[in-house]
Design an enzyme around this catalytic site. Sequence first.
Site, PDB file in Angstrom:
ATOM      1  N   SER A  14       0.702  -1.108   0.028  1.00 35.20           N
ATOM      2  CA  SER A  14      -0.134   0.033   0.030  1.00 35.20           C
ATOM      3  C   SER A  14       0.703   1.328   0.018  1.00 35.20           C
ATOM      4  CB  SER A  14      -1.065  -0.013   1.341  1.00 35.20           C
ATOM      5  OG  SER A  14      -0.203  -0.005   2.530  1.00 35.20           O
ATOM      6  N   HIS A  15       2.201   1.095   0.368  1.00 38.33           N
ATOM      7  CA  HIS A  15       3.215   2.428   0.453  1.00 38.33           C
ATOM      8  C   HIS A  15       4.268   2.171  -0.410  1.00 38.33           C
ATOM      9  CE1 HIS A  15      -0.031   3.186   3.112  1.00 38.33           C
ATOM     10  NE2 HIS A  15       0.315   4.572   2.973  1.00 38.33           N
ATOM     11  N   HIS A  33       2.779  13.412   4.373  1.00 37.77           N
ATOM     12  CA  HIS A  33       3.591  12.199   4.487  1.00 37.77           C
ATOM     13  C   HIS A  33       2.855  11.068   3.762  1.00 37.77           C
ATOM     14  CE1 HIS A  33       5.516   8.799   6.254  1.00 37.77           C
ATOM     15  NE2 HIS A  33       6.173   9.482   7.219  1.00 37.77           N
ATOM     16  N   LEU A  92       5.278   4.593   7.961  1.00 36.04           N
ATOM     17  CA  LEU A  92       6.169   5.283   9.177  1.00 36.04           C
ATOM     18  C   LEU A  92       7.409   4.372   9.685  1.00 36.04           C
ATOM     19  CD1 LEU A  92       3.603   7.034   8.943  1.00 36.04           C
ATOM     20  CD2 LEU A  92       3.603   7.241  11.382  1.00 36.04           C
ATOM     21  N   GLY A 119      -4.670   3.037   1.075  1.00 36.17           N
ATOM     22  CA  GLY A 119      -4.001   2.570  -0.182  1.00 36.17           C
ATOM     23  C   GLY A 119      -4.430   1.150  -0.426  1.00 36.17           C
ATOM     24  N   ASP A 120      -4.619   0.207   0.729  1.00 34.60           N
ATOM     25  CA  ASP A 120      -5.084  -0.853   0.538  1.00 34.60           C
ATOM     26  C   ASP A 120      -6.626  -1.245  -0.233  1.00 34.60           C
ATOM     27  OD1 ASP A 120      -3.073  -2.866   1.000  1.00 34.60           O
ATOM     28  OD2 ASP A 120      -3.180  -2.449   3.249  1.00 34.60           O
ATOM     29  N   HIS A 152     -14.995   1.493  19.182  1.00 37.43           N
ATOM     30  CA  HIS A 152     -14.807   2.730  19.709  1.00 37.43           C
ATOM     31  C   HIS A 152     -13.426   2.778  20.427  1.00 37.43           C
ATOM     32  CE1 HIS A 152     -15.755  -0.087  23.084  1.00 37.43           C
ATOM     33  NE2 HIS A 152     -15.370   0.755  23.903  1.00 37.43           N
ATOM     34  N   LYS A 153     -12.599   1.781  20.785  1.00 36.68           N
ATOM     35  CA  LYS A 153     -11.479   1.780  21.196  1.00 36.68           C
ATOM     36  C   LYS A 153     -10.407   2.219  19.973  1.00 36.68           C
ATOM     37  CE  LYS A 153     -12.325  -2.327  24.154  1.00 36.68           C
ATOM     38  NZ  LYS A 153     -11.809  -3.344  24.616  1.00 36.68           N
TER      39      LYS A 153
HETATM   40  P1  NDP Z   1      -1.018  -3.761   8.838  1.00 34.40           P
HETATM   41  O1  NDP Z   1      -2.280  -4.017   9.092  1.00 34.40           O
HETATM   42  O2  NDP Z   1      -0.544  -4.299   7.620  1.00 34.40           O
HETATM   43  O3  NDP Z   1      -0.182  -4.163  10.087  1.00 34.40           O
HETATM   44  C1  NDP Z   1       1.253  -3.635  10.013  1.00 34.40           C
HETATM   45  C2  NDP Z   1       1.943  -3.822  11.425  1.00 34.40           C
HETATM   46  O4  NDP Z   1       1.508  -4.930  11.944  1.00 34.40           O
HETATM   47  C3  NDP Z   1       3.286  -4.202  11.255  1.00 34.40           C
HETATM   48  O5  NDP Z   1       4.025  -3.591  12.093  1.00 34.40           O
HETATM   49  C4  NDP Z   1       3.615  -5.679  10.989  1.00 34.40           C
HETATM   50  O6  NDP Z   1       4.912  -6.170  11.656  1.00 34.40           O
HETATM   51  C5  NDP Z   1       2.409  -5.978  12.114  1.00 34.40           C
HETATM   52  N1  NDP Z   1       1.966  -7.442  11.682  1.00 34.40           N
HETATM   53  C6  NDP Z   1       1.208  -7.720  10.889  1.00 34.40           C
HETATM   54  N2  NDP Z   1       0.979  -9.167  11.042  1.00 34.40           N
HETATM   55  C7  NDP Z   1       1.658  -9.448  12.164  1.00 34.40           C
HETATM   56  C8  NDP Z   1       1.739 -10.777  12.733  1.00 34.40           C
HETATM   57  N3  NDP Z   1       1.160 -11.800  12.341  1.00 34.40           N
HETATM   58  N4  NDP Z   1       2.245 -10.788  13.821  1.00 34.40           N
HETATM   59  C9  NDP Z   1       2.958  -9.477  14.255  1.00 34.40           C
HETATM   60  N5  NDP Z   1       2.911  -8.507  13.651  1.00 34.40           N
HETATM   61  C10 NDP Z   1       2.335  -8.357  12.682  1.00 34.40           C
HETATM   62  O7  NDP Z   1      -0.679  -2.188   8.591  1.00 34.40           O
HETATM   63  P2  NDP Z   1      -1.578  -1.213   7.829  1.00 34.40           P
HETATM   64  O8  NDP Z   1      -2.094  -1.721   6.451  1.00 34.40           O
HETATM   65  O9  NDP Z   1      -2.535  -0.479   8.596  1.00 34.40           O
HETATM   66  O10 NDP Z   1      -0.563  -0.119   7.334  1.00 34.40           O
HETATM   67  C11 NDP Z   1       0.486  -0.115   6.374  1.00 34.40           C
HETATM   68  C12 NDP Z   1       1.286   0.962   6.217  1.00 34.40           C
HETATM   69  O11 NDP Z   1       0.810   1.974   5.867  1.00 34.40           O
HETATM   70  C13 NDP Z   1       1.922   1.315   7.565  1.00 34.40           C
HETATM   71  O12 NDP Z   1       3.327   1.361   7.112  1.00 34.40           O
HETATM   72  C14 NDP Z   1       1.779   2.788   7.689  1.00 34.40           C
HETATM   73  O13 NDP Z   1       2.534   3.549   8.297  1.00 34.40           O
HETATM   74  C15 NDP Z   1       1.185   3.280   6.329  1.00 34.40           C
HETATM   75  N6  NDP Z   1       0.302   4.212   6.370  1.00 34.40           N
HETATM   76  C16 NDP Z   1       0.632   5.514   6.227  1.00 34.40           C
HETATM   77  C17 NDP Z   1      -0.352   6.521   6.248  1.00 34.40           C
HETATM   78  C18 NDP Z   1       0.106   7.914   6.173  1.00 34.40           C
HETATM   79  O14 NDP Z   1      -0.857   8.838   6.420  1.00 34.40           O
HETATM   80  N7  NDP Z   1       1.453   8.067   5.820  1.00 34.40           N
HETATM   81  C19 NDP Z   1      -1.870   6.267   6.590  1.00 34.40           C
HETATM   82  C20 NDP Z   1      -2.089   4.870   6.809  1.00 34.40           C
HETATM   83  C21 NDP Z   1      -0.973   3.754   6.604  1.00 34.40           C
HETATM   84  P3  NDP Z   1       5.752  -6.486  10.499  1.00 34.40           P
HETATM   85  O15 NDP Z   1       6.102  -5.263   9.787  1.00 34.40           O
HETATM   86  O16 NDP Z   1       7.035  -7.037  11.097  1.00 34.40           O
HETATM   87  O17 NDP Z   1       5.315  -7.733   9.705  1.00 34.40           O
HETATM   88  O1  PYC Z   2      -3.082   4.554   2.983  1.00 35.28           O
HETATM   89  O2  PYC Z   2      -4.427   5.231   4.373  1.00 35.28           O
HETATM   90  C1  PYC Z   2      -3.378   5.428   3.564  1.00 35.28           C
HETATM   91  C2  PYC Z   2      -2.833   6.654   3.299  1.00 35.28           C
HETATM   92  C3  PYC Z   2      -3.047   7.878   3.762  1.00 35.28           C
HETATM   93  C4  PYC Z   2      -2.141   8.722   3.418  1.00 35.28           C
HETATM   94  C5  PYC Z   2      -0.994   8.188   2.889  1.00 35.28           C
HETATM   95  N1  PYC Z   2      -1.452   6.742   2.947  1.00 35.28           N
END
Ligand code: NDP
Ligand code: PYC
Length: 340
Positions: A53-54, A126, A130, A193-194, A236-237
């Site tokens: 997604s990123h 951003h 992260l 993104g997903d 809510h959490k």
């Molecule tokens: P996920 O739901 O994929 O969760 C990712 C996190 O959970 C990671 O720390 C991962 O560790 C951990 N994880 C996943 N599966 C397991 C498991 N089975 N056991 C232990 N840990 C686990 O993340 P999102 O899809 O919500 O987000 C993906 C990316 O999108 C992030 O990097 C986030 O920063 C980015 N993002 C950025 C935004 C922005 O505004 N710039 C907005 C939203 C998201 P590991 O990496 O070790 O697998």
């Molecule tokens: O994937 O939610 C997202 C996102 C928002 C801004 C950057 N990534």
Amino acid sequence: EQALDTQRTGQRITECDLAFLLARIFRRNGCSERTATVLAANCASAEAAGSLSHGIFRIDGYVSTLRSGWVDGAAEPQIEAPAPGYLRVDARNGFAQPAFLQAREDFVARIRANGIAFMAIKDSHHFGALWPDVTPFAEEGLIALSLVNSFACSIPAGAEKPLFGTNPIAFAAPIEGSAPLVFDFATTSMANGDVQIAARAGRMLPPGMGVDSNGTPTCNPKEILDGGSLVPFGGHKGSAISMMIELMVAGLTGGQFSFEVDWSAHPGAQTPRTGQIFIGIDPEFSGGAGFVEKAGEFISRLSDAGLTTYPGYRRWKGRGTQDIGISTEDYRRLNEYAQG
Ligand code: NDP
Ligand code: PYC
């Protein structure tokens, strides 16, 4: 240059070659050398770690945003220290990561001097993962927490319209004898993104991810993107955590809430113009048994309890070892951006 000259299709590429190619795209689209290098490294490392997604999926959005004039790819951040443990960074409508890196050395010195320090970045974009921001702190023996708000696309639990962003939270801590513990995720049911990736692939989502424009739950990603909304994770959490992120980031940086982002005058813009905060802690000040040793003991107890992995471990284990598979179409598109 090698990555560009090679007429490879549908093949594997090293993270380093990918970062080189992406940096060229950023430079071609108005980014300074420093910004191009930082964004390219972030995006290539996300792609390498399988955080699609990123990864390169985001390049279309970066390019259309830069071309729309919404973000300044060559912004020069301003840094000031209103207190020994507080850094204020004005990214001046540039990307968050280069602004952060410019202030990082000073920030680390303040964490080590005071035991704790805070950094507030405002007027920043951003658009990436992260974990590349926080992981290096843990590798240097420090603890870091970072929060970002984005653009209104998530309905607070109990509300009727979107107000929060997907608002990611990232945490990193050093562990004796093992990978740093690093978690990093959106505080919505899934990252925006997903949802976009699923919509492009014509794939339905699991139940509970979001609602359509009438507020009716839907599994269709297109309905979520087209006037609908995501929801916070965990009812809510998660909603309270997302709420805290809005308040902490907009409130403590003096920047925008997600619901204040208005890019309507810049068609093609996709990067939210908001802020990012960091809290850094030096565990050397904790006293008693050392934090890092206690953390090592904690992880081995988790392992005794049957946990086979923990956040951060998978990526740490795979670091630098794999080439990245890129489809013919993606590789062609990236090269076009790099040349055009
Ligand atoms: P996920 O739901 O994929 O969760 C990712 C996190 O959970 C990671 O720390 C991962 O560790 C951990 N994880 C996943 N599966 C397991 C498991 N089975 N056991 C232990 N840990 C686990 O993340 P999102 O899809 O919500 O987000 C993906 C990316 O999108 C992030 O990097 C986030 O920063 C980015 N993002 C950025 C935004 C922005 O505004 N710039 C907005 C939203 C998201 P590991 O990496 O070790 O697998
Ligand atoms: O994937 O939610 C997202 C996102 C928002 C801004 C950057 N990534």
